[in-house]
Design an enzyme around this catalytic site. Structure first.
Site, short mmCIF file in Angstrom:
data_model
loop_
_atom_site.label_atom_id
_atom_site.label_comp_id
_atom_site.label_asym_id
_atom_site.label_seq_id
_atom_site.Cartn_x
_atom_site.Cartn_y
_atom_site.Cartn_z
N ASP A 50 -4.46 -8.94 -4.70
CA ASP A 50 -4.60 -10.02 -3.74
C ASP A 50 -4.76 -11.37 -4.42
O ASP A 50 -4.27 -12.38 -3.93
CB ASP A 50 -5.79 -9.75 -2.80
CG ASP A 50 -5.39 -8.83 -1.67
OD1 ASP A 50 -4.31 -9.06 -1.09
OD2 ASP A 50 -6.12 -7.88 -1.38
N HIS A 103 0.80 -1.22 0.00
CA HIS A 103 0.00 0.00 0.00
C HIS A 103 0.82 1.26 0.00
O HIS A 103 0.36 2.30 -0.45
CB HIS A 103 -1.08 -0.06 1.07
CG HIS A 103 -2.17 -0.93 0.57
ND1 HIS A 103 -2.15 -2.29 0.74
CD2 HIS A 103 -3.23 -0.65 -0.23
CE1 HIS A 103 -3.18 -2.81 0.10
NE2 HIS A 103 -3.85 -1.84 -0.50
N ARG A 124 -15.59 0.99 -1.85
CA ARG A 124 -15.29 -0.31 -1.27
C ARG A 124 -15.31 -0.16 0.25
O ARG A 124 -14.69 0.76 0.79
CB ARG A 124 -13.91 -0.79 -1.71
CG ARG A 124 -13.61 -2.13 -1.06
CD ARG A 124 -12.29 -2.68 -1.46
NE ARG A 124 -11.21 -1.92 -0.87
CZ ARG A 124 -9.94 -2.17 -1.14
NH1 ARG A 124 -9.61 -3.12 -1.99
NH2 ARG A 124 -8.99 -1.46 -0.58
N CYS A 142 -9.63 -4.17 -11.01
CA CYS A 142 -9.14 -2.96 -10.34
C CYS A 142 -7.79 -3.18 -9.67
O CYS A 142 -7.36 -2.38 -8.87
CB CYS A 142 -10.16 -2.45 -9.33
SG CYS A 142 -10.46 -3.60 -7.98
N ARG A 191 2.47 -10.15 -1.19
CA ARG A 191 2.60 -9.03 -2.13
C ARG A 191 3.54 -7.93 -1.65
O ARG A 191 3.93 -7.06 -2.41
CB ARG A 191 1.21 -8.45 -2.44
CG ARG A 191 0.53 -7.82 -1.25
CD ARG A 191 -0.94 -7.55 -1.51
NE ARG A 191 -1.20 -6.18 -1.88
CZ ARG A 191 -2.41 -5.65 -2.02
NH1 ARG A 191 -3.49 -6.41 -1.88
NH2 ARG A 191 -2.56 -4.40 -2.35
N GLU A 210 -10.97 -11.61 -5.18
CA GLU A 210 -9.53 -11.48 -4.95
C GLU A 210 -8.93 -12.64 -4.18
O GLU A 210 -7.80 -12.57 -3.73
CB GLU A 210 -9.19 -10.13 -4.30
CG GLU A 210 -10.05 -9.74 -3.14
CD GLU A 210 -9.77 -8.34 -2.60
OE1 GLU A 210 -8.79 -7.71 -3.01
OE2 GLU A 210 -10.54 -7.90 -1.73
#
Ligand code: PEP
Ligand code: MG
Length: 587
Positions: A460, A194, A337, A507, A470, A436
């Protein structure tokens, strides 16, 4: 100083040249730095001041802890004070090391405390092994006083700074002052961590996962950060500087050529409409999505309302943020979301008990379903905002039908409350879910009967399909959306969605890669949601291809059985279509 170059992961595009600001305050990663003989006394004074300031701070913490938790529990802070003022085990060895080895106070502190921690760690007494955490705590406090807290050091940064750190939290990244900070590079982190996502959101060029940059960089050194190719060059020579300045100019011209596209339709050469929408983390970014030529928001990561503040957001905070975004979009859809906290998206204050396997732990929809008051509050704000413009709601990390049903049930419950109080909301709000995890992808047919849309989250989906964290730079080479297993899941989810006649988008970050987007179009996706900066080049791609051509490419790609072969093939195809986007690109 000799030139040194460091390869990392290109996570946010752009090439910048600036001066290094080194943020290293993790006890385990302090590197050895010499000081001159003349500077040794000043280094000792710095150390003494840091001990004094930390003691004053700890005394205050002790007082307030005593009031809140009682004398007994608060005693731990007195223990910290005692450890820090212990001449024999701590202060004398630190001073003697600064003097004899002529090193920085930070390094001496990290070494002496590190050795102490080692002794405790190997002790058979469990009372001693628990002391290791106390030492880490103490070290962080002292180092905070010695080097300054990361936040305040960043706030004092000069113009044209390139931040180099072992890692940055997403909230620290989001707070970077773009007027002064040109870019950042970290030793840790993966392509879809992130911190990387925030860098893209804020258009800050960034390279992560460099592994050994903190050790090699020196404060104030000139550095080139190449966010297009994942490269950081410290102390570049004149020839390298000239070469990069030319690249910066070449890049500027390419970006300029893309700016003409923002008002043109996003249609393939044979007339199929491809919806290009934006991923946002902050409501302020909604307007930028439109200005870059996007036609709505496909993913609003609302957990940033939590990550950016110490206090939990109220219903009003949620509502104001959604209102701002929906108004900025002027009638274009906003896909909100629901909170996706957990794993690498946790604030310090919420990190109560660290989990052993946070990515497999209490994150996302699971976290929300275990914290119902918090979840209700968000759903209420979101529904209220749906009266102001087209809003869709999307649940993250759904792994089973029962989870989806519980979330939908709660949504209906909140709707009833609002209706009872005559508060307006969109009664026909579209409810979708992210696909995901493999369990959701494999069950897409069943899920498709119960939602209005799917959004495939490859960030994900890749990590859970391939069992590759990740955010872990050590195995970043294994993290690829081009793996045939991932492609088959995407293909099947898209087919199921089509069969059940529900829209499906992608996305994940990889939707912004031109070669991967080519494949997604070929697999039948018609909506891509990406960082706004990626929209223009995607539009260029869309306008340059025919659907039938993409389908042919996808068929061929799916025939390969290795990710390397697929990646190579797709790169060649995309390069043929938009060669200028690949100029100078090696990876
Ligand atoms: C994803 O997983 O692909 C996604 C878009 O969600 P996030 O990156 O926020 O986990
Ligand atoms: Mg995700």
């Amino acid at each position: 100083m000799p030139l040194s170059s460091h390869r990392g992961l290109a996570v946010s595009p752009g090439i910048v040249i600036g001066r290094v600001l080194l943020l290293e305050d993790d006890i385990h990663r302090i590197t050895k730095r010499q000081v001159s003989t003349a500077a040794v006394p000043a280094e000792i004074v710095r150390f003494e001041r840091a001990v004094k300031d930390s003691t004053t701070e700890l005394q205050a913490v002790f007082e307030s802890a005593r009031k809140e938790m009682g004398e007994e529990a608060a005693k731990i802070f007195l223990v910290h004070i005692a450890m820090m003022s212990d001449r024999r085990t701590f202060t004398a060895p630190v001073k003697s090391m600064i003097e004899s080895e002529e090193v920085t106070a930070e390094y001496a502190v990290s070494q002496v405390l590190g050795q102490l921690a080692e002794k405790f760690r190997h002790s058979r007494e469990s009372a001693f092994t628990t002391k290791v955490n106390d030492i880490d705590d103490l070290a962080n406090r002292l180092l905070g006083h010695l080097s300054g807290r990361k936040e305040s050091r960043l706030a004092k940064a000069d113009k044209d700074t390139i931040v180099v750190a072992s890692d940055l939290t997403p909230s620290l990244t989001a707070g970077l002052d773009r007027k002064k900070i040109l870019g950042f590079a970290t030793d840790l982190g993966g392509r879809t961590s992130h911190t990387a996502i925030v860098a893209r959101a804020l258009n800050i060029p960034a390279v992560v996962g460099c592994q050994d940059l903190v050790r090699a960089a020196t404060e104030g050194a000139t550095a080139i950060l190449d966010g297009d190719h994942g490269m950081v060059i410290v102390n570049p020579d004149a020839a390298t500087l000239t070469q990069y300045k030319a690249r910066i100019e070449q890049r500027r011209l390419f970006q300029l050529s893309l700016s003409d596209l923002s008002n043109l339709p996003s249609k393939t050469a044979d007339g199929t409409e491809i919806e290009l929408v934006g991923n946002i983390e902050f409501p302020e970014q909604a307007a930028e999505v439109l200005s870059m030529g996007g036609t709505g928001v496909g993913l609003y990561r609302t957990e940033y309302l939590y990550l950016m503040n110490q206090a939990e957001p109220t219903e009003r905070d949620h509502f104001q943020a959604y209102k701002k975004a929906v108004e900025a979009l002027k009638g274009r859809p906003l896909t909100i979301r629901t909170v996706d906290l957990g794993a690498d998206k946790m604030t310090q204050s919420r990190q109560d008990t660290p989990e052993r396997n946070p990515f497999l732990g209490n994150r996302s929809i699971r976290y929300c379903l275990r914290n119902l008051p918090m979840f209700r509050l968000q759903l209420r704000a979101l529904l209220r905002a749906s009266a102001l413009g087209p809003i869709k709601v999307m649940f993250p990390l759904v792994t089973s039908l029962s989870e989806l049903r519980r979330a939908r049930h709660l949504l209906n419950d909140v709707m009833e409350d609002l209706a009872e109080d005559s508060i307006p909301f969109d009664e026909k709000i579209q409810v979708g879910m992210m696909v995901e995890v493999p369990s959701a992808a494999l069950m897409a047919d069943a899920f498709a009967r119960e939602v209005d849309f799917f959004s495939i989250g490859t960030n994900d989906l890749v990590q859970y399909t391939l069992a590759v964290d990740r955010t872990n730079e050590r195995i970043a080479d294994l993290y690829t959306p081009m793996h045939p297993a991932v492609l088959r899941l995407i293909r099947d989810v898209t087919r199921m969605a089509r069969r059940r006649k529900i829209p499906v988008s992608c996305c994940g970050e990889s939707a912004a890669d031109l070669e991967f987007a080519l494949l997604l179009l070929g697999l039948g996706l018609r909506t891509l949601s990406v960082s706004s900066s990626a929209i223009p080049s995607l539009k260029r791609l869309v306008r340059s291809v025919k659907v039938e051509q993409c389908e042919r490419i996808a068929r061929q790609a799916m025939a390969f059985d290795s990710e390397q072969a697929i990646a190579g093939y797709l790169r060649d195809q995309a390069r043929k279509i938009i060669p200028e986007a690949f100029d100078g690109r090696t990876a």
